[in-house]
Design a protein around this motif. Structure first.
Motif, PDB file in Angstrom:
ATOM      1  N   LYS A   8      47.198  -5.505  34.342  1.00  0.00           N
ATOM      2  CA  LYS A   8      45.811  -5.927  34.360  1.00  0.00           C
ATOM      3  C   LYS A   8      44.787  -5.433  35.541  1.00  0.00           C
ATOM      4  CE  LYS A   8      42.780 -10.127  34.698  1.00  0.00           C
ATOM      5  NZ  LYS A   8      42.800 -11.712  34.898  1.00  0.00           N
ATOM      6  N   ARG A   9      45.557  -5.070  36.578  1.00  0.00           N
ATOM      7  CA  ARG A   9      44.862  -4.470  37.860  1.00  0.00           C
ATOM      8  C   ARG A   9      44.810  -2.914  37.464  1.00  0.00           C
ATOM      9  NH1 ARG A   9      48.047  -6.127  41.489  1.00  0.00           N
ATOM     10  NH2 ARG A   9      49.238  -4.286  42.062  1.00  0.00           N
ATOM     11  N   LEU A  10      45.659  -2.351  37.087  1.00  0.00           N
ATOM     12  CA  LEU A  10      45.739  -0.785  36.840  1.00  0.00           C
ATOM     13  C   LEU A  10      44.841  -0.622  35.563  1.00  0.00           C
ATOM     14  CD1 LEU A  10      46.919   1.690  37.724  1.00  0.00           C
ATOM     15  CD2 LEU A  10      48.668   1.543  35.936  1.00  0.00           C
ATOM     16  N   GLY A  11      44.930  -1.471  34.407  1.00  0.00           N
ATOM     17  CA  GLY A  11      44.221  -1.301  33.303  1.00  0.00           C
ATOM     18  C   GLY A  11      42.567  -1.188  33.581  1.00  0.00           C
ATOM     19  N   SER A  12      42.344  -2.366  34.302  1.00  0.00           N
ATOM     20  CA  SER A  12      41.230  -2.741  34.752  1.00  0.00           C
ATOM     21  C   SER A  12      40.344  -1.438  35.455  1.00  0.00           C
ATOM     22  CB  SER A  12      40.839  -3.888  35.568  1.00  0.00           C
ATOM     23  OG  SER A  12      41.251  -5.068  34.942  1.00  0.00           O
ATOM     24  N   GLY A  13      41.218  -0.844  36.324  1.00  0.00           N
ATOM     25  CA  GLY A  13      40.683   0.502  36.904  1.00  0.00           C
ATOM     26  C   GLY A  13      40.343   1.367  35.904  1.00  0.00           C
ATOM     27  N   VAL A  14      41.096   1.753  35.052  1.00  0.00           N
ATOM     28  CA  VAL A  14      41.148   2.517  33.851  1.00  0.00           C
ATOM     29  C   VAL A  14      40.019   2.366  33.133  1.00  0.00           C
ATOM     30  CG1 VAL A  14      42.094   3.842  31.784  1.00  0.00           C
ATOM     31  CG2 VAL A  14      43.613   3.066  33.917  1.00  0.00           C
ATOM     32  N   LYS A  15      39.630   1.068  32.788  1.00  0.00           N
ATOM     33  CA  LYS A  15      38.249   0.855  32.084  1.00  0.00           C
ATOM     34  C   LYS A  15      37.230   1.144  32.910  1.00  0.00           C
ATOM     35  CE  LYS A  15      38.140  -3.187  29.775  1.00  0.00           C
ATOM     36  NZ  LYS A  15      38.448  -4.575  29.263  1.00  0.00           N
ATOM     37  N   ARG A  16      37.297   0.859  34.156  1.00  0.00           N
ATOM     38  CA  ARG A  16      35.973   1.088  35.023  1.00  0.00           C
ATOM     39  C   ARG A  16      35.540   2.592  35.006  1.00  0.00           C
ATOM     40  NH1 ARG A  16      38.175  -2.923  38.342  1.00  0.00           N
ATOM     41  NH2 ARG A  16      39.190  -1.193  39.653  1.00  0.00           N
ATOM     42  N   ALA A  17      36.830   3.539  34.908  1.00  0.00           N
ATOM     43  CA  ALA A  17      36.853   4.827  34.741  1.00  0.00           C
ATOM     44  C   ALA A  17      36.167   5.582  33.503  1.00  0.00           C
ATOM     45  CB  ALA A  17      38.054   5.668  35.437  1.00  0.00           C
ATOM     46  N   ALA A  18      36.106   4.823  32.617  1.00  0.00           N
ATOM     47  CA  ALA A  18      35.773   5.285  31.231  1.00  0.00           C
ATOM     48  C   ALA A  18      34.615   6.248  31.137  1.00  0.00           C
ATOM     49  CB  ALA A  18      35.361   4.033  30.228  1.00  0.00           C
ATOM     50  N   LYS A  19      33.561   6.080  31.788  1.00  0.00           N
ATOM     51  CA  LYS A  19      32.312   6.796  31.738  1.00  0.00           C
ATOM     52  C   LYS A  19      32.664   8.197  32.302  1.00  0.00           C
ATOM     53  CE  LYS A  19      28.867   3.009  32.256  1.00  0.00           C
ATOM     54  NZ  LYS A  19      27.747   2.460  33.162  1.00  0.00           N
ATOM     55  N   THR A  20      33.784   8.340  33.274  1.00  0.00           N
ATOM     56  CA  THR A  20      34.089   9.472  34.098  1.00  0.00           C
ATOM     57  C   THR A  20      34.777  10.412  32.958  1.00  0.00           C
ATOM     58  OG1 THR A  20      34.469   8.513  35.961  1.00  0.00           O
ATOM     59  CG2 THR A  20      35.511  10.412  35.725  1.00  0.00           C
ATOM     60  N   TRP A  21      35.813   9.871  32.248  1.00  0.00           N
ATOM     61  CA  TRP A  21      36.344  10.503  31.138  1.00  0.00           C
ATOM     62  C   TRP A  21      35.639  11.135  29.994  1.00  0.00           C
ATOM     63  CZ3 TRP A  21      39.545   6.020  30.927  1.00  0.00           C
ATOM     64  CH2 TRP A  21      39.322   5.175  29.575  1.00  0.00           C
ATOM     65  N   LYS A 228      49.652   5.550  43.992  1.00  0.00           N
ATOM     66  CA  LYS A 228      50.258   4.570  44.337  1.00  0.00           C
ATOM     67  C   LYS A 228      50.411   3.463  43.474  1.00  0.00           C
ATOM     68  CE  LYS A 228      51.129   1.013  48.204  1.00  0.00           C
ATOM     69  NZ  LYS A 228      50.691   0.382  49.313  1.00  0.00           N
ATOM     70  N   GLU A 229      49.382   2.932  42.959  1.00  0.00           N
ATOM     71  CA  GLU A 229      49.377   2.066  41.829  1.00  0.00           C
ATOM     72  C   GLU A 229      50.196   2.197  40.503  1.00  0.00           C
ATOM     73  OE1 GLU A 229      46.810   3.172  43.721  1.00  0.00           O
ATOM     74  OE2 GLU A 229      46.271   1.072  44.810  1.00  0.00           O
ATOM     75  N   LEU A 230      50.076   3.639  40.363  1.00  0.00           N
ATOM     76  CA  LEU A 230      50.829   4.203  38.947  1.00  0.00           C
ATOM     77  C   LEU A 230      52.311   4.209  39.351  1.00  0.00           C
ATOM     78  CD1 LEU A 230      48.545   7.202  38.030  1.00  0.00           C
ATOM     79  CD2 LEU A 230      48.891   5.031  36.664  1.00  0.00           C
ATOM     80  N   ALA A 231      52.841   4.552  40.538  1.00  0.00           N
ATOM     81  CA  ALA A 231      53.912   4.402  40.987  1.00  0.00           C
ATOM     82  C   ALA A 231      54.554   3.086  40.884  1.00  0.00           C
ATOM     83  CB  ALA A 231      54.240   5.169  42.344  1.00  0.00           C
ATOM     84  N   GLN A 232      53.915   2.080  41.326  1.00  0.00           N
ATOM     85  CA  GLN A 232      54.209   0.748  41.485  1.00  0.00           C
ATOM     86  C   GLN A 232      54.326   0.240  40.049  1.00  0.00           C
ATOM     87  OE1 GLN A 232      50.850  -0.872  43.430  1.00  0.00           O
ATOM     88  NE2 GLN A 232      51.962  -1.077  45.478  1.00  0.00           N
ATOM     89  N   LYS A 342      52.701  10.434  49.487  1.00  0.00           N
ATOM     90  CA  LYS A 342      53.689  11.597  49.254  1.00  0.00           C
ATOM     91  C   LYS A 342      54.661  10.708  48.313  1.00  0.00           C
ATOM     92  CE  LYS A 342      52.716  14.290  53.288  1.00  0.00           C
ATOM     93  NZ  LYS A 342      53.221  15.017  54.285  1.00  0.00           N
ATOM     94  N   ILE A 343      55.224   9.764  48.419  1.00  0.00           N
ATOM     95  CA  ILE A 343      56.400   9.039  47.783  1.00  0.00           C
ATOM     96  C   ILE A 343      56.096   8.783  46.261  1.00  0.00           C
ATOM     97  CG2 ILE A 343      57.854   7.110  47.282  1.00  0.00           C
ATOM     98  CD1 ILE A 343      57.736   6.797  50.647  1.00  0.00           C
ATOM     99  N   ALA A 344      54.689   8.311  46.180  1.00  0.00           N
ATOM    100  CA  ALA A 344      54.216   7.975  44.754  1.00  0.00           C
ATOM    101  C   ALA A 344      54.056   9.237  44.093  1.00  0.00           C
ATOM    102  CB  ALA A 344      52.675   7.288  44.954  1.00  0.00           C
ATOM    103  N   ALA A 345      53.568  10.476  44.574  1.00  0.00           N
ATOM    104  CA  ALA A 345      53.404  11.673  43.638  1.00  0.00           C
ATOM    105  C   ALA A 345      54.599  12.181  43.400  1.00  0.00           C
ATOM    106  CB  ALA A 345      52.551  12.720  44.768  1.00  0.00           C
ATOM    107  N   LYS A 346      55.809  12.034  44.459  1.00  0.00           N
ATOM    108  CA  LYS A 346      57.006  12.606  43.889  1.00  0.00           C
ATOM    109  C   LYS A 346      57.713  11.840  43.009  1.00  0.00           C
ATOM    110  CE  LYS A 346      57.978  14.312  48.717  1.00  0.00           C
ATOM    111  NZ  LYS A 346      58.193  15.883  48.388  1.00  0.00           N
ATOM    112  N   LEU A 347      57.577  10.503  42.917  1.00  0.00           N
ATOM    113  CA  LEU A 347      58.077   9.519  42.020  1.00  0.00           C
ATOM    114  C   LEU A 347      57.291   9.764  40.743  1.00  0.00           C
ATOM    115  CD1 LEU A 347      60.191   7.120  42.262  1.00  0.00           C
ATOM    116  CD2 LEU A 347      58.222   5.768  42.574  1.00  0.00           C
TER     117      LEU A 347
END
Length: 369
Positions: A8-21, A228-232, A342-347
């Protein structure tokens, strides 16, 4: 489920970014694809095998001809093999033609190329070489359309023993790098061309779970929601799966290796030091670093005593894993924010290249027989 709050938290962030993509460029690409669909012989809807439903191209919902459309599940090397077979059966039940492919496997591409040539001949109802067929690749960003087009072009030209410089569509792990429609020849007698097209997403996606899966597999840019949110989210997916159990032997091997290392140091041997000097600890793609990351993940999950169906417990495990992975990834002690980034990016990189297991994130619809 505890993972639902992350989605829910991640998806809401994507929805808010819709105008960007959904930029004017993507809108123009959408119109260009629509104009060409009636003119081509076949439409290959390229989907990500990890998300066979979530990666469906909304742009093709109004496309009615099932004879001209083939669903291609790309990146099969990153998905769960048994679940891919289930999805293929599902599409067959829906009267959809489908094919699973790994763009980097030459034998698989040869098989797919033969399949496409047979489909073209069947549609044309003729078997001579006096015509030219066009196949359009359509799909959302970063499902591997350009990589597939390049592989088909390379194998097709070699099979036809054609000379001349190979063309290349732009390939990038970053979504949105293909800007224009390009044509590549993939066969002779008959002549067959593929049209590689820019990735297209709808202006709005209402389903937050779908948004989360699109973000995790790289269909939208990481910076729009945060690495970080994606890695979580990936760790939550891993923790609730059985993939980590495949790494059980790594923990045993590590104990044996530690004993050997201790013996070598005690004897004053220099071989161990010489070997480690040839390694590059900051490169997380090296086998020994991946080995340590897998072992760390196995040990943190298998030793955890909480209830992973509870949000607080799942979050506690993920926090523990971030701390443990700092050592596995050889991330220097620095500010917590920089280390976690850095950990999130590598993961994420290891997940997206299939080195931390194979996952099919979409579940089959419940109403199938």
């Amino acid at each position: 489920m505890a993972i639902a709050s992350l989605e829910k938290r991640l998806g809401s962030g994507v929805k808010r970014a819709a105008k960007t993509w959904f930029s004017p460029h993507m809108a123009a690409a959408s119109r260009a694809v629509s104009e060409r669909i009636p003119l081509v012989d076949l439409v290959l809807e390229i989907r990500d095998a990890r998300i066979p439903l979530s990666s469906a191209c909304d742009h093709l919902r109004s496309f009615s001809s099932s004879l001209k459309r083939i669903i291609v599940l790309n990146k099969t090397d990153l998905a769960n093999r048994s679940e891919i077979k289930e999805w293929m059966r599902y599409f067959e039940q829906q009267n959809c033609i489908s094919f699973g492919v790994n763009s980097h496997n030459k034998d698989n591409i040869k098989e797919f190329l033969k399949f496409l040539q047979a489909r073209v001949k069947e549609l044309k109802k003729i078997d001579h070489s006096s015509y030219t067929a066009t196949i359009m690749l359509v799909g959302i960003p970063n499902v591997g359309k350009s990589a597939l087009a390049n592989s088909l072009h390379q194998i097709g030209r070699i099979s036809a023993a054609e000379k001349g410089k190979l063309k290349h569509a732009v390939v990038s792990p970053i979504p949105g790098e293909t800007k224009d429609i390009s044509s590549l020849k993939i066969g002779s007698h008959p002549n067959v061309y593929v049209l590689d097209t820019p990735g297209i997403l709808p202006p709005n996606i209402l389903d937050v779970e779908m948004c989360s899966k699109l973000a995790l597999t790289g269909a939208v840019k990481d910076r729009l929601v945060g690495e970080k949110e994606l890695a979580q989210y990936f760790l939550a997916t891993l923790n609730l799966s059985d993939e980590y159990k495949k790494w059980e032997k790594l923990s045993t091997e590590e104990n044996e290796r530690s004993t050997t290392d201790h013996r070598l140091r005690f004897l004053g041997r220099s071989e161990l030091d010489a070997k480690r000097k040839r390694q590059y600890p900051t490169d997380h793609t090296q086998d020994f670093v991946v080995h340590d990351a897998r072992r760390t993940l196995f040990e943190t999950i298998s030793s955890f005593r909480g209830d992973l169906e509870k949000e607080k417990d799942l979050s506690r495990l993920i926090e523990t894993q971030f701390t443990a992975l700092q050592e596995a990834f050889r991330v220097a002690s620095e500010s917590d924010e920089d280390a976690e980034h850095k950990i999130a990016a590598k993961l994420l990189n290891l997940y997206r290249t299939g080195r931390l297991g194979h996952y099919t994130l979409d579940s089959l619809p419940r109403n199938i027989q």
